[in-house]
Design an enzyme around this catalytic site. Structure first.
Site, short mmCIF file in Angstrom:
data_model
loop_
_atom_site.label_atom_id
_atom_site.label_comp_id
_atom_site.label_asym_id
_atom_site.label_seq_id
_atom_site.Cartn_x
_atom_site.Cartn_y
_atom_site.Cartn_z
N GLU A 95 1.07 -1.30 8.24
CA GLU A 95 0.27 -0.16 8.70
C GLU A 95 0.16 -0.02 10.22
O GLU A 95 0.55 0.99 10.79
CB GLU A 95 -1.15 -0.30 8.09
CG GLU A 95 -2.17 0.69 8.62
CD GLU A 95 -1.88 2.13 8.22
OE1 GLU A 95 -1.57 2.37 7.06
OE2 GLU A 95 -1.98 3.01 9.10
N GLN A 138 0.77 -1.25 0.00
CA GLN A 138 0.00 0.00 0.00
C GLN A 138 0.80 1.30 0.00
O GLN A 138 0.47 2.24 -0.72
CB GLN A 138 -0.96 0.01 1.21
CG GLN A 138 -1.90 1.19 1.18
CD GLN A 138 -2.89 1.26 2.33
OE1 GLN A 138 -3.47 2.29 2.56
NE2 GLN A 138 -3.10 0.17 3.04
N ASP A 172 0.52 3.73 5.97
CA ASP A 172 0.80 3.39 4.57
C ASP A 172 0.52 4.57 3.64
O ASP A 172 1.42 5.12 3.02
CB ASP A 172 -0.09 2.23 4.13
CG ASP A 172 0.45 0.90 4.63
OD1 ASP A 172 1.65 0.82 4.88
OD2 ASP A 172 -0.34 -0.04 4.76
N GLY A 181 -7.66 20.40 18.74
CA GLY A 181 -7.38 21.82 18.50
C GLY A 181 -7.75 22.68 19.69
O GLY A 181 -8.00 22.19 20.79
N GLY A 182 -7.83 23.96 19.48
CA GLY A 182 -8.08 24.89 20.58
C GLY A 182 -9.54 25.03 20.97
O GLY A 182 -9.86 25.65 21.98
N1 CAO Z 1 11.34 -10.30 -9.11
C1 CAO Z 1 11.97 -11.11 -8.25
N2 CAO Z 1 11.98 -10.92 -6.92
C2 CAO Z 1 11.29 -9.87 -6.48
C3 CAO Z 1 10.61 -8.99 -7.32
C4 CAO Z 1 10.65 -9.22 -8.70
N3 CAO Z 1 10.03 -8.44 -9.56
N4 CAO Z 1 10.02 -8.05 -6.55
C5 CAO Z 1 10.33 -8.33 -5.29
N5 CAO Z 1 11.08 -9.42 -5.23
C6 CAO Z 1 11.66 -10.05 -4.06
C7 CAO Z 1 12.67 -9.13 -3.41
O1 CAO Z 1 13.91 -9.23 -4.07
C8 CAO Z 1 12.69 -9.66 -2.00
O2 CAO Z 1 13.48 -10.83 -1.93
P1 CAO Z 1 14.74 -11.01 -0.91
O3 CAO Z 1 14.22 -10.66 0.45
O4 CAO Z 1 15.10 -12.45 -1.05
O5 CAO Z 1 15.80 -10.11 -1.31
C9 CAO Z 1 11.23 -10.05 -1.83
O6 CAO Z 1 10.65 -10.24 -3.09
C10 CAO Z 1 10.38 -8.95 -1.19
O7 CAO Z 1 10.76 -8.89 0.05
P2 CAO Z 1 10.00 -8.10 1.22
O8 CAO Z 1 10.75 -8.54 2.44
O9 CAO Z 1 9.94 -6.67 0.93
O10 CAO Z 1 8.51 -8.69 1.19
P3 CAO Z 1 7.66 -9.23 2.43
O11 CAO Z 1 6.36 -9.62 1.84
O12 CAO Z 1 8.38 -10.24 3.21
O13 CAO Z 1 7.49 -7.93 3.35
C11 CAO Z 1 6.77 -5.70 3.86
C12 CAO Z 1 6.51 -6.98 3.06
C13 CAO Z 1 5.76 -4.67 3.41
C14 CAO Z 1 6.62 -5.98 5.35
C15 CAO Z 1 8.20 -5.18 3.55
O14 CAO Z 1 8.35 -5.06 2.18
C16 CAO Z 1 8.53 -3.86 4.21
O15 CAO Z 1 8.78 -3.79 5.42
N6 CAO Z 1 8.57 -2.78 3.42
C17 CAO Z 1 8.94 -1.46 3.89
C18 CAO Z 1 7.86 -0.83 4.70
C19 CAO Z 1 6.57 -0.74 3.95
O16 CAO Z 1 6.45 -0.18 2.88
N7 CAO Z 1 5.52 -1.24 4.57
C20 CAO Z 1 4.18 -0.97 4.10
C21 CAO Z 1 3.56 -2.09 3.48
S1 CAO Z 1 1.92 -1.75 3.17
O17 CAO Z 1 1.15 -2.19 4.56
#
Ligand code: CAO
Length: 415
Positions: A139, A17, A168, A246-247
């Protein structure tokens, strides 16, 4: 009439998101947003909270309007080369993976700069540098760690998260501001830069008034909080129910029909300037000459009684009827509108804030259009792309591959 960001190309490595919110706004402003998704899988939200089997979820469709979708795995040899070419051809790259994910794809910031010194590289992370920098964040984690939950909820009850996606979507909007500033700065410097926004920081920014109150606490009780004058204050800002931040004191009161309608309530603000009009309309003209009631200072210690008297009046009227009576008197108030009411609100349809979009697989759905209105470049909302819908188009026109190269990349699982 051109769009404000026409000619700006975004390499969109976002998912879920926060990041997609940011790139959707840029797309509404006219940027060409190329969303990169994992081949065969795509953004995980395509499949989350599905209401129709095998069709992109509303979670996805409502956060990815006006974008193009390309499937690409930068971790393959062919995918790596294509990705490098896309970095060279784009103005802004946006990502919100867990820390280090883009580096692990082989593209640390130094390499991105080497490929394209004009590139603006924007990231959302859960936390900024520090002990939690490597944590994954969603979030509600951000709402809790950014000060929203500790200051939201009923007095003396558990902390509450809010339905507004301040972690988000709130962070995504902050990131837009950073990207636009960096684009403007690039006009002068000729160089791109990194833009980083931590969800904790964005939530704290949105909770700024509560940090204000934290400092006020050192100088005495927070007189506009319902804990004053009879309750206790600790050493941290407490939850304050529906008290106004607010105030001018405010509270939610019942309206006619509240017994059966969970949204039959209205937020009332006892603004000083319009208090005489409010007092008259609720039948308390007597307050106006009474020193026990006719100043804000006199009323503050008994705000519960003030709102109880207001509620006696509001309970006799429908919430929209109250709006109609109070608005001409300049008394600020806000009916509690349900999502059902908002979805059907004609004025929001007229302004394009609520939009109906047609999707080839799901049919018609409602989405929230661009809430930021520009007079010379209005936004139109186009449906979200299907997974990989624009892969060939982008690989041919931007990356410059021919059919044979595309077929080879496909065979490698790169696209
Ligand atoms: N092709 C191949 N691999 C891909 C890819 C693509 N097009 N796009 C993503 N990937 C892979 C990445 O390389 C990564 O792999 P590695 O960890 O092995 O390097 C993996 O997919 C994505 O990893 P992630 O850790 O970001 O995904 P997750 O689902 O485990 O975590 C989230 C999700 C949101 C918790 C994490 O991405 C995060 O903390 N993001 C930053 C904060 C954020 O934006 N949070 C808001 C999310 S909305 O509620």
């Amino acid at each position: 009439m051109g769009k404000a960001l026409e000619g700006i190309r975004i390499l969109d490595m976002t998912h879920v998101q926060s990041g997609p919110t940011c790139t959707q706004i840029l797309a509404w402003f006219g940027a060409d947003v190329i969303k990169i998704e994992r081949p065969g899988v795509g953004d995980p939200t395509r499949g989350q909270l599905r209401d129709i089997p095998d069709v992109d979820s509303l979670y996805f469709t409502m956060l990815n309007a006006n974008k193009r979708s390309v499937t690409l795995n930068p971790k393959t040899e062919a995918g790596n080369k294509i990705f490098a070419k896309l970095i060279a051809e784009c103005d802004v790259m946006v990502e919100n993976f867990a820390p280090g994910a883009i580096d692990r794809m082989g593209f640390p910031w130094e390499k991105i700069q080497e490929i394209n010194p004009r590139m603006i590289y924007a990231s959302v992370k859960g936390f900024g540098p520090g002990p939690y920098a490597n944590c994954k964040v969603y979030e509600n984690v951000a709402q809790c760690t950014g000060g929203a939950a500790s200051t939201t909820g009923e007095i003396d009850r558990v902390p509450m998260v809010t339905g507004a996606q301040i972690g988000d979507t709130g962070t995504g909007i902050h990131l837009v501001a950073g990207i636009l500033a960096a684009l403007l700065h690039r006009e002068k410097s000729g160089r791109g830069q990194r833009v980083e926004c931590a969800m904790q920081d964005a939530v704290l920014n949105l909770c700024r008034v509560k940090l204000r109150d934290q400092q006020r606490l050192a100088h005495g009780p927070l007189t506009e909080y319902p804990q004053y004058p009879n309750g206790e204050f600790g050493d941290a800002v407490p939850r304050a129910g529906n008290a106004s931040g607010g105030g001018h004191p405010g509270w939610i009161v019942k309206c006619k029909g509240w017994e059966t309608d969970p949204d039959s309530y209205i937020y009332m603000i006892t603004q000083v300037a319009s208090f005489p009009a409010l007092a008259k309309v609720i039948g308390h003209e007597d307050w106006l000459d009474d020193p026990d009631w006719n100043t804000p200072e006199a009323r503050v210690p008994k705000l519960d009684l003030v709102f109880a008297e207001i509620e006696k009046w509001t309970m006799t009227k429908d919430k929209m009827e109250i709006m109609d009576i109070l608005n001409p008197l300049s008394v600020p108030c806000g009916p509690i509108l349900s999502m059902k009411e908002l979805a059907n609100e004609e004025s929001l349809r007229q302004t394009g804030t609520v939009v109906e979009v047609d999707h080839p697989e799901r049919g018609k759905y409602l989405t929230v259009g661009n809430p930021i209105k520009l007079s010379d470049s209005p936004s139109d909302v186009q449906r979200s792309p299907l997974l990989g819908e624009h892969t060939e188009e982008v690989l041919k026109t931007i990356v410059g591959l021919d059919d044979k190269e595309i077929a080879a990349a496909r065979q490698q699982g790169a696209i």
